[in-house]
Motif scaffolding. Structure first.
Motif, short mmCIF file in Angstrom:
data_model
loop_
_atom_site.label_atom_id
_atom_site.label_comp_id
_atom_site.label_asym_id
_atom_site.label_seq_id
_atom_site.Cartn_x
_atom_site.Cartn_y
_atom_site.Cartn_z
N GLU A 177 0.82 -1.21 0.00
CA GLU A 177 0.00 0.00 0.00
C GLU A 177 0.86 1.26 0.00
O GLU A 177 0.56 2.23 -0.70
CB GLU A 177 -0.88 0.03 1.24
N LEU A 178 1.89 1.25 0.82
CA LEU A 178 2.77 2.42 0.92
C LEU A 178 3.47 2.69 -0.41
O LEU A 178 3.58 3.86 -0.83
CB LEU A 178 3.80 2.22 2.03
N MET A 179 3.92 1.65 -1.08
CA MET A 179 4.60 1.85 -2.37
C MET A 179 3.63 2.35 -3.44
O MET A 179 4.00 3.16 -4.29
CB MET A 179 5.28 0.56 -2.81
N GLU A 180 2.38 1.90 -3.38
CA GLU A 180 1.37 2.43 -4.31
C GLU A 180 1.17 3.92 -4.08
O GLU A 180 1.08 4.71 -5.02
CB GLU A 180 0.04 1.69 -4.14
N PHE A 185 2.38 9.63 -5.61
CA PHE A 185 3.01 10.88 -5.18
C PHE A 185 4.06 11.31 -6.19
O PHE A 185 4.12 12.49 -6.59
CB PHE A 185 3.65 10.69 -3.81
N VAL A 186 4.91 10.39 -6.63
CA VAL A 186 5.98 10.73 -7.58
C VAL A 186 5.40 11.20 -8.91
O VAL A 186 5.87 12.18 -9.50
CB VAL A 186 6.92 9.52 -7.79
N ARG A 187 4.35 10.52 -9.37
CA ARG A 187 3.75 10.91 -10.65
C ARG A 187 3.12 12.30 -10.59
O ARG A 187 2.97 12.97 -11.64
CB ARG A 187 2.70 9.88 -11.07
N SER A 188 2.75 12.74 -9.40
CA SER A 188 2.09 14.05 -9.27
C SER A 188 3.08 15.21 -9.26
O SER A 188 2.67 16.37 -9.36
CB SER A 188 1.27 14.09 -7.98
N SER A 205 14.92 3.15 -2.50
CA SER A 205 15.29 2.64 -1.18
C SER A 205 14.09 2.33 -0.29
O SER A 205 14.21 1.60 0.70
CB SER A 205 16.19 3.65 -0.47
N LEU A 206 12.92 2.89 -0.64
CA LEU A 206 11.80 2.83 0.30
C LEU A 206 11.20 1.45 0.47
O LEU A 206 10.77 1.09 1.57
CB LEU A 206 10.73 3.84 -0.11
N ILE A 225 -7.91 8.33 4.22
CA ILE A 225 -9.17 9.00 3.92
C ILE A 225 -9.92 8.09 2.96
O ILE A 225 -9.35 7.67 1.93
CB ILE A 225 -8.95 10.39 3.29
N ASP A 226 -11.13 7.73 3.31
CA ASP A 226 -11.92 6.77 2.52
C ASP A 226 -11.14 5.47 2.32
O ASP A 226 -11.20 4.85 1.23
CB ASP A 226 -12.30 7.37 1.15
N GLY A 227 -10.41 5.06 3.34
CA GLY A 227 -9.71 3.77 3.30
C GLY A 227 -8.37 3.78 2.60
O GLY A 227 -7.63 2.79 2.66
N ARG A 228 -8.04 4.87 1.92
CA ARG A 228 -6.78 4.94 1.16
C ARG A 228 -5.75 5.76 1.90
O ARG A 228 -6.08 6.77 2.54
CB ARG A 228 -7.02 5.57 -0.21
N ILE A 229 -4.48 5.35 1.79
CA ILE A 229 -3.39 6.15 2.37
C ILE A 229 -3.26 7.44 1.57
O ILE A 229 -3.08 7.42 0.35
CB ILE A 229 -2.06 5.37 2.33
N ARG A 230 -3.36 8.56 2.28
CA ARG A 230 -3.22 9.86 1.60
C ARG A 230 -2.06 10.68 2.17
O ARG A 230 -1.74 11.75 1.65
CB ARG A 230 -4.53 10.66 1.73
N ALA A 231 -1.44 10.19 3.26
CA ALA A 231 -0.28 10.86 3.83
C ALA A 231 0.48 9.88 4.69
O ALA A 231 -0.09 8.93 5.23
CB ALA A 231 -0.69 12.07 4.67
N MET A 232 1.81 10.10 4.82
CA MET A 232 2.61 9.26 5.69
C MET A 232 3.84 10.04 6.14
O MET A 232 4.29 10.97 5.47
CB MET A 232 3.04 7.98 4.98
N ALA A 233 4.32 9.67 7.33
CA ALA A 233 5.56 10.25 7.87
C ALA A 233 6.26 9.16 8.64
O ALA A 233 5.62 8.38 9.36
CB ALA A 233 5.26 11.44 8.77
#
Length: 307
Positions: A177-180, A185-188, A205-206, A225-233
């Motif tokens: 999920e995190l890699m998705e 994020f990268v494409r944006s 490396s991630l 948000i709505d079940g999808r990862i939208r932020a991480m730290a």
């Protein structure tokens, strides 16, 4: 190309920690989590020379050239003897030159600079503002009291008012999920070729970092948000009272999400953690502005030493 004989990995973690902890390191690049995360992309290697830990790596901040450098030598007990330190630095310099590399010492704090100046006065120093570390008081960030945090508090309150969300601790089970999320994020991003190269280097490396999250000893949160990862730290520990935040990403289209994920990251840290090191700004204007906006309690100055 590796300058020194030993690689950064789990089997030599205790040896590295003995020097990193003994020297009382507070600079972001000298946490085990940072060294592990960037060990391949930055060609990190190390040797013990004259009783000091010497770590070499590759710098990507210069657009024209990728330059090998050495971190400041680290002592097991925080004590530095002039003659042995001088021998250490000249021995390391010789190893660089044998590999056809120009020797430099980078990411040098004021304290480390003072020891090296005393031992090797021939070295000249350059201020390295793009690599200053941003340090935050954990209690200030979690409380957000006073006028200086008024804007951040408003952003966070706006987010909470407008979105249904969940906060969860990061685990290695979330790797896919995190890699998705990272891919999206990268494409944006719209970046020049050099900055995109740095982002891709991080991305490479991630997956390894996420798969070994607990083994590395990292900590972090996601916001759904709505079940999808939208932020991480996420980050790693440095000493007894500091965490270095290595990764912070969020959907820029969601107002208040960036300050929210940093706030939640700080809130979820163990009680003994007093400071958060958010690393450097790499001379990227927007990144510098964002890091200053959260009102750091300290900037750790760094220097480059050259002959």
């Amino acid at each position: 190309m590796f300058i020194f004989d030993n690689r950064i990995d789990f089997e030599n973690r205790d040896e590295l920690a003995e020097y990193i902890d003994g020297a009382g390191c507070r600079t972001s690049g000298l946490s085990f989590s940072s060294l592990y995360m960037w060990r391949e992309g930055n060609d990190f290697s190390y040797e013990i020379i004259e009783g000091y830990l010497c770590i070499s790596g590759l710098s990507y901040l210069e657009i024209e050239d990728n330059l090998h450098f050495m971190f400041p030598p680290l002592s097991k007990d925080g004590k530095y003897e002039r003659e042995s330190l001088r021998k250490c630095i000249f021995a390391a310099k010789k190893k660089f030159e044998e590999k056809g590399e120009v020797f430099s010492i980078r990411l040098v704090s004021q304290d480390a600079k003072r020891h090296i100046e005393a031992a090797v006065p021939e070295i000249k120093w350059i201020d390295d503002r793009p690599n200053y570390d941003y340090i935050y008081d954990r209690d200030e960030i979690t409380a957000l009291r006073g006028k200086k945090f008024h804007a951040k508090k408003n952003y966070i309150n706006s987010f909470k008012k407008n979105y249904e969300y969940e906060v969860e601790p990061i685990t290695s089970d979330m790797t896919g999920e995190l890699m998705e999320f990272i891919e999206v994020f990268v494409r944006s991003k719209e970046l020049d070729e050099h900055d995109m190269m740095l982002l891709r280097l991080e991305m490479d490396s991630l997956r390894d970092v996420f798969e070994n999250f607990e083994r590395i000893g990292m900590t972090g949160v996601i916001i759904r948000i709505d079940g999808r990862i939208r932020a991480m730290a996420a980050g790693g520990f440095l000493g007894d009272d500091m965490v270095v935040e290595h990764i912070e990403k969020a959907d820029r289209n969601i107002r208040g999400l960036y300050p929210m994920v940093f706030h939640q990251f700080c809130t979820g840290l163990p009680e003994n953690i007093r400071y958060i090191n958010r690393e450097e700004d790499m001379d990227i204007e927007n990144l510098r502005k964002a890091k200053l906006s959260f009102k750091p309690c300290e900037l750790i100055e760094k220097f480059i030493g050259v002959f």
